[in-house]
Every structure is written in structure tokens, then in C-alpha cells.
Design a protein around this motif. Structure first.
Motif, mmCIF file in Angstrom:
data_model
loop_
_atom_site.group_PDB
_atom_site.id
_atom_site.type_symbol
_atom_site.label_atom_id
_atom_site.label_comp_id
_atom_site.label_asym_id
_atom_site.label_seq_id
_atom_site.Cartn_x
_atom_site.Cartn_y
_atom_site.Cartn_z
ATOM 1 N N ARG A 44 -30.342 -0.660 -18.294
ATOM 2 C CA ARG A 44 -31.160 0.207 -19.148
ATOM 3 C C ARG A 44 -31.209 -0.328 -20.584
ATOM 4 O O ARG A 44 -32.192 -0.166 -21.280
ATOM 5 N N TYR A 69 -22.434 1.492 -8.233
ATOM 6 C CA TYR A 69 -23.097 0.899 -7.060
ATOM 7 C C TYR A 69 -22.160 -0.020 -6.287
ATOM 8 O O TYR A 69 -22.620 -0.946 -5.625
ATOM 9 N N SER A 124 -21.492 11.115 -18.663
ATOM 10 C CA SER A 124 -21.192 12.473 -19.153
ATOM 11 C C SER A 124 -19.692 12.786 -19.147
ATOM 12 O O SER A 124 -19.258 13.699 -19.833
ATOM 13 N N THR A 142 -30.816 5.549 -24.084
ATOM 14 C CA THR A 142 -31.468 5.147 -25.336
ATOM 15 C C THR A 142 -30.498 5.264 -26.509
ATOM 16 O O THR A 142 -30.396 4.359 -27.344
ATOM 17 N N MET B 23 -31.716 6.764 -7.496
ATOM 18 C CA MET B 23 -31.677 6.186 -8.841
ATOM 19 C C MET B 23 -31.945 4.683 -8.870
ATOM 20 O O MET B 23 -32.092 4.093 -9.929
ATOM 21 N N SER B 63 -25.265 12.278 -17.475
ATOM 22 C CA SER B 63 -25.965 11.803 -18.678
ATOM 23 C C SER B 63 -27.250 11.060 -18.336
ATOM 24 O O SER B 63 -27.963 10.640 -19.241
ATOM 25 N N GLU B 65 -30.425 9.415 -18.153
ATOM 26 C CA GLU B 65 -31.615 9.636 -18.969
ATOM 27 C C GLU B 65 -32.864 9.755 -18.096
ATOM 28 O O GLU B 65 -33.893 10.276 -18.525
ATOM 29 N N GLN B 66 -32.755 9.260 -16.850
ATOM 30 C CA GLN B 66 -33.902 9.317 -15.945
ATOM 31 C C GLN B 66 -34.393 10.740 -15.735
ATOM 32 O O GLN B 66 -35.552 10.946 -15.344
ATOM 33 N N VAL B 69 -36.716 11.022 -18.555
ATOM 34 C CA VAL B 69 -37.778 10.035 -18.316
ATOM 35 C C VAL B 69 -38.749 10.570 -17.258
ATOM 36 O O VAL B 69 -39.968 10.471 -17.407
ATOM 37 N N TRP B 89 -30.541 16.978 -24.250
ATOM 38 C CA TRP B 89 -31.313 17.276 -25.468
ATOM 39 C C TRP B 89 -31.505 16.011 -26.306
ATOM 40 O O TRP B 89 -32.611 15.686 -26.717
ATOM 41 N N ASN B 91 -31.238 12.903 -25.229
ATOM 42 C CA ASN B 91 -32.060 11.959 -24.458
ATOM 43 C C ASN B 91 -33.541 12.269 -24.624
ATOM 44 O O ASN B 91 -34.355 11.377 -24.849
ATOM 45 N N ASN B 94 -34.862 11.509 -28.038
ATOM 46 C CA ASN B 94 -34.929 10.056 -28.233
ATOM 47 C C ASN B 94 -36.155 9.443 -27.564
ATOM 48 O O ASN B 94 -36.642 8.403 -27.971
#
Ligand code: SF4
Lengths: 429, 165
Positions: A44, A69, A124, A142, B23, B63, B65-66, B69, B89, B91, B94
Motif C-alpha cells: 500500500r 498472508y 488496529s 495513507t 483483500m 485498520s 483502509e480498503q 477506499v 475516521w 482513513n 485522508n
């Protein structure tokens, strides 16, 4: 005189180059350690770093752990792992851990979690590092890309919820039960707060149990969870060959007596029974008797929160001399390679496999819904993991209950959810 | 221009927005499964400019981000909820996906037509003829939103100053 600060405020103040900060202030902090895994990290970051035309701000303060993975099960996951490996090599990331366990355990095992540090993780459950008295918070891709590019991020200084525990747990009650209980008691809607665990019960805990408390700060919705560093912290770090240089400074991180908290709670550890959370949320918790008799297809001992050596030993105490019930399967994925080595050396693995447990690779596996051990439609599982959202561990109609390693092992033996305490009678803790 | 409200409950987690077992897929494909565990029709029926409405702790959990997205790729204009999970929030903001904390989110019904005035800080419910005001975003983030998200914002700074400091 200025009011005192909480542990979290002290760490943020230092990292923001300020004498003091107050909850609610927005400040920019320097990052001491940034890390991510194969799913959230390089694959990413790379397009964003390329877009910016920059590299890592400091490769020595970036750690990468391939754990989601692993091991590859198809061409796509193999490609993700290869991309991660190549990125680490190309960017000179020395702290790259390839398939040796789950990031939140691998980093402390290698002495990378230092008291007082600000830690940004692309996951997280990053708050698990708070067990060492750090300010450790999770970020999305990001934010993390910006952090590894600049070494900084903005923080809205969180208020701290203080949770004190007194008394000793009954045998068969563990840190996991504390957190399932707190998910119900404090709810999941604590965003932009930190939680600090304290009191004699927490002081008596080893690092493994403190890690469980801080890991599941994520389930409370908290930004981070913390325990003040003390002799237990120093002993752990000394034992793994990464001693704390300035112990006095680390001790001084503890929240001041006049620090201000959002709320304060005190609980009696002696009154706590084993807790089980029902599908599909970690706050749907009842004492184990409330779920007695729920039939189990799969029992799973895995994840950063629930498959450390201490967790496998809990399971082994229940399973010694017993067998997994017919029609039930018990899957165990030790949280790290070191965990497997220790479990092998002390006979724990032998006890587990004698009882019929099936060993899986170290990694996130079924916890992330990515690896081996997924559930079919309509199946019921009891798991030592930290969250049981709908569909997370496989089919959408699967039901996942959460419990301590004791409770998971007891359910595997009985074939249904049951109180683990009677099975521990006569065994040595 | 108004959009349609898709209403969900409390604790909508990021696993249901971006399921783990998918994912590995390219973002567009992953987005086509967004929220399917709780509303199989959502990804098929949501239109660009529509709104997602949640209860407490929207975006709780992983977490990844997808999750944000996927909502963005489906054209969701904004998420309106009583409260948000912190990582989701950050993510969303951003990525330039608007998140609005609104206690009155609970009064919005599925299918209501909504429109948004970010400058003034109001949400208008055309179906119920109600107007709600919300707190504007923290000042330090408005520049980033105006630039279209964190990476474009950093890029602009890089171009202006020659470094990221
Ligand atoms: S084991 Fe589960 S909770 Fe822990 S990092 Fe992996 S996916 Fe996340």
C-alpha cells in the motif's frame, strides 16, 4: 502549580517537543518506531511513496513483519509476500521479519518496543505495545505512508480512562476475561480516548497478560492502551537481551497523582468469572454459564492476543490427559516461531497434539480470515482471538464466540461451551 | 444535488466493508462486496452521490483502509454517523471521503434524500424537510481536505517547499 500529566500525555509531550500537553490539544509528534505488515504495509505504501517521489524517512525506525498472508496459499498471496520482501531489501529495512510470527508479538520479542516511545503501526492492534508504557496507535495505509515518508504525524491528545483492578483472579480466569468483561462494561465507543490499566492486580501481571489488556484496547475503540513500565517490564526486556538503559526515566513516565482522567473505574478481580462474548461483537459478553452447552464445531487458539506461550500453557493445563471431543476440531496457531520453540522445549506442544490439537503455521491465519482454519456456513467456533465480527473468520453465517485459552480448550474437550474451572482442579498452575 | 440514504446500525465494522478473504483482490472488485454480509444489494444499488448513514462507532475494528477506499470507489459522497472509530475516521478524511458526526443520524430513514453544505455545516433531509447542523472539521484538516486528501496535500507541500518538513 500546573496539574500533573497522564502517562500518555507525558509521552506525547516529549515527542512533540513540549513541556506539557493537555487532552484535546492537537500536536505533531515525532515517531520513534513505525511498522506494518504484509497486508497493510509495502504493497500500500509503495504507490504513495512513488507518487511523492520519496523514500523512507529513516529505514532504521521502520519495521516490517510478514504475518497476514503466511505462508502463501496461492499466487496472489505469494506475490504479496514477495513484494514485501523486495521492498524491505530495496529500502534497507533491517528490521524485516518474514514469517516468524505476528507483528505485535514479534516486535517485543526482538526488543523493539521501548518504554516511552511513540509507535505508529499499520494495524488496529498496535496498542498491544502499550504494555511496555508506550504511546502506540494504529493507522491506515495513507497515514502510515505519510509517517514512513516524514517520520511525523498529528495527534489529538487523548483523554485517559483509568481502569484499576484489585485482588487476585480465581484459577482459570485470565486477562482475556478481563477484556471481554470490559468490552461489555465500557462499551466499544471509546474512540479518541486512551485506557490505562493499573492497580495491584495489573502490577502483579506478567508482560503476556499486560499485552492482552493493551491489545484489546482496540476492541474498546480506544486509541491506545497503556500500563506504566515497572520492574516486570524491565525484567522482560533484560531477559531478551534488550535492557532499559535509564530505568528511572521509564519509571517517571507513570501518570502523576494529580493527573486528570476522563473516567476512573475500579473492579474486583476475585469476583470475575470466565467470560464469553457471543456472536458477532466482543461486547456481547456473559459469564461462561450464560452460554453453557452451546455446541462447538471448531475451537481456535490463535492470534496476537491469544496464542502466546502463556496462552498455549493455559490450554495445555486443560488438555493434559484429555482428548478433543469427537465432532469437534481444535486448531492451534502459535503466535510466533519463538512461541513454538518454547512450547516444544517445555513439552506443551506434546500435550496439545496428544489431545488431538491440529497445529497451524504462525501467523494471522483464520483470525484475519486469510489463512487456514476458516469456517463453513452455519458452523460455530469458539476462539481465543480478539474480535468476532460477522464473516471475519470465514462464512457469513458462521458464529464465533470469544473466550480465554482456558475456555477454548475446555469447549474443545466437552464439544460445547463450558466452565473451564472444574477441568483445572488438581492440576498445577 | 441530493443523494439517497443507505442506513445501517451501530458498530459497522471494517471487516464487513472489506472482507478479509477478499483483500487480495483489486480494489474495484473488493468494493463490489462492500457491506454484503449485512446488505447484499448495497454495492449493486448505491449510486455516486449517495450517503451511508451509521449509528455509533462506524468503522470499528481492523485498520484496513480498503473499507474507506471501497465506499469511495462506490461513489459514496459522505458517511454520516453518531460516532466514528478513530482509524476509520482518519482513513476516510485522508482519502477525501467526508465523515460527519451527527447525533440526529438516528432520525434518517432508508431512502431519504439528503444533501450537504460543507461550507455552512448543514445536512438537509429533503424527504423529511429537516435541516441539521454539524461541527466543521478541525482547522488543521481543512487544508488537507481542500487539497483532496493527505497524499495530494503532501505533494503540494513538496512542490512548494522542496521537502516534506
Ligand atoms: S492475529 Fe488477528 S488481530 Fe492479531 S494482528 Fe493478526 S489479524 Fe490482527
Amino acid at each position: 502549580m500546573a496539574r500533573g500529566m497522564t502517562l500518555v500525555e507525558k509521552i506525547i509531550a516529549r515527542a512533540a517537543d513540549r513541556k506539557s500537553v493537555r487532552a484535546g490539544e492537537i500536536v505533531t509528534v515525532g515517531i520513534d518506531l513505525a511498522f506494518a505488515h504484509d497486508s497493510s504495509g509495502p504493497r500500500r505504501w509503495a504507490p504513495m511513496l512513488e507518487e511523492l517521489g520519496v523514500g523512507l524517512w529513516d529505514p532504521d525506525r521502520v519495521a516490517i513483519v510478514s504475518d497476514h498472508y503466511v505462508p502463501a496459499v496461492d499466487a496472489e498471496s505469494a506475490a504479496i509476500l514477495k513484494f514485501t520482501r523486495d521492498f524491505a531489501a530495496a529500502h534497507g529495512v533491517k528490521n524485516f521479519f518474514d514469517m516468524v510470527g505476528i507483528c505485535h508479538l514479534v516486535l517485543p520479542e526482538h526488543g523493539l518496543i521501548r518504554p516511552g516511545a511513540v509507535i505508529a503501526g499499520g494495524d488496529s492492534h498496535t496498542p498491544m505495545a502499550g504494555a511496555f508504557g508506550t504511546y502506540a496507535a494504529g493507522y491506515g495505509a495513507t497515514d502510515m505512508a505519510a509517517i514512513v515518508a516524514t517520520g511525523r504525524t498529528w495527534v489529538s491528545v487523548p483523554e485517559t480512562i483509568r481502569v484499576e483492578w484489585r485482588g487476585a483472579f480465581a484459577d482459570g480466569v485470565a486477562a482475556k476475561d478481563v477484556m471481554l468483561f470490559l468490552c461489555k462494561e465500557l462499551g466499544l465507543d471509546n474512540a479518541f480516548n486512551a485506557v490505562e490499566y493499573a492497580g495491584p492486580t495489573v502490577e502483579a501481571m506478567g508482560m503476556a497478560e499486560r499485552m492482552v489488556l493493551c491489545n484489546m484496547a482496540a476492541e474498546l475503540g480506544c486509541e491506545t492502551g497503556v500500563v506504566a513500565p515497572d520492574g516486570v517490564t524491565f525484567d522482560y526486556l533484560r531477559e531478551i537481551g534488550a535492557p532499559v538503559e535509564d530505568e528511572a526515566a521509564a519509571l517517571a513516565l507513570a501518570s502523576d497523582a494529580d493527573a486528570r482522567y476522563a473516567t476512573r473505574h475500579t473492579f474486583d478481580a476475585g469476583a470475575l468469572e470466565p467470560q464469553i462474548a457471543a456472536p458477532h461483537s466482543p461486547d456481547r459478553t456473559l459469564p461462561v454459564s450464560g452460554h453453557q452447552g452451546v455446541k462447538i464445531d471448531q475451537a481456535y487458539i490463535g492470534a496476537c492476543v491469544g496464542a502466546k506461550i502463556e496462552d498455549l500453557r493455559m490450554a495445555a493445563r486443560v488438555l493434559k490427559g484429555r482428548r478433543v471431543a469427537p465432532g469437534t476440531r481444535l486448531l492451534i496457531a502459535p503466535a510466533s516461531a519463538r512461541t513454538t520453540q518454547e512450547a516444544s522445549a517445555d513439552g506443551t506442544l506434546h500435550t496439545l497434539t496428544e489431545a488431538g490439537a491440529i497445529l497451524l503455521p504462525s501467523g494471522c491465519g483464520a483470525c484475519a480470515g486469510m489463512g487456514a482454519g476458516l469456517l463453513a456456513e452455519g458452523e460455530t467456533c469458539i476462539s481465543s482471538t480478539n474480535r468476532n465480527f460477522k464473516g471475519r473468520m470465514g462464512a457469513k453465517s458462521a458464529n464465533v464466540y470469544l473466550g480465554s485459552p482456558y475456555s477454548v480448550a475446555a469447549a474443545a474437550v466437552a464439544g460445547h461451551i463450558t466452565d473451564p474451572r472444574p477441568m483445572l482442579e488438581g492440576t498445577a498452575p | 444535488m441530493s443523494g439517497k440514504a443507505f442506513v445501517f446500525g451501530d458498530n459497522i465494522d471494517t471487516d464487513v466493508m472489506a472482507p478479509g478473504y477478499l483483500m487480495k483482490l483489486p480494489p474495484e472488485e473488493l468494493a463490489s462486496h462492500c457491506l454484503s454480509a449485512i446488505d447484499p444489494d448495497f454495492a449493486r444499488t448505491v449510486q455516486p452521490g449517495d450517503f451511508v448513514v451509521g449509528g455509533q462507532s462506524f468503522g470499528i475494528g481492523s485498520s484496513r483502509e480498503q473499507a474507506a477506499v471501497s465506499l469511495k470507489l462506490l461513489g459514496v459522497k459522505a458517511v454520516i454517523a453518531r460516532s466514528f472509530a478513530r482509524i476509520f475516521w482518519r482513513n476516510a478524511i485522508n482519502l477525501g471521503l467526508i465523515c460527519i458526526r451527527l447525533d440526529e443520524a438516528r432520525y434518517i430513514a432508508p431512502g431519504d434524500r439528503l444533501s450537504l453544505d460543507l461550507q455552512v455545516g448543514t445536512l438537509f433531509n429533503h424527504t423529511q424537510d429537516r435541516r441539521y447542523s454539524f461541527d466543521p472539521l478541525p482547522g488543521h484538516l481543512t487544508g488537507m481536505i481542500a487539497d483532496g486528501g493527505l497524499i495530494p496535500h503532501l505533494k503540494k507541500r513538496l512542490a512548494a517547499k522542496g521537502d516534506l518538513a
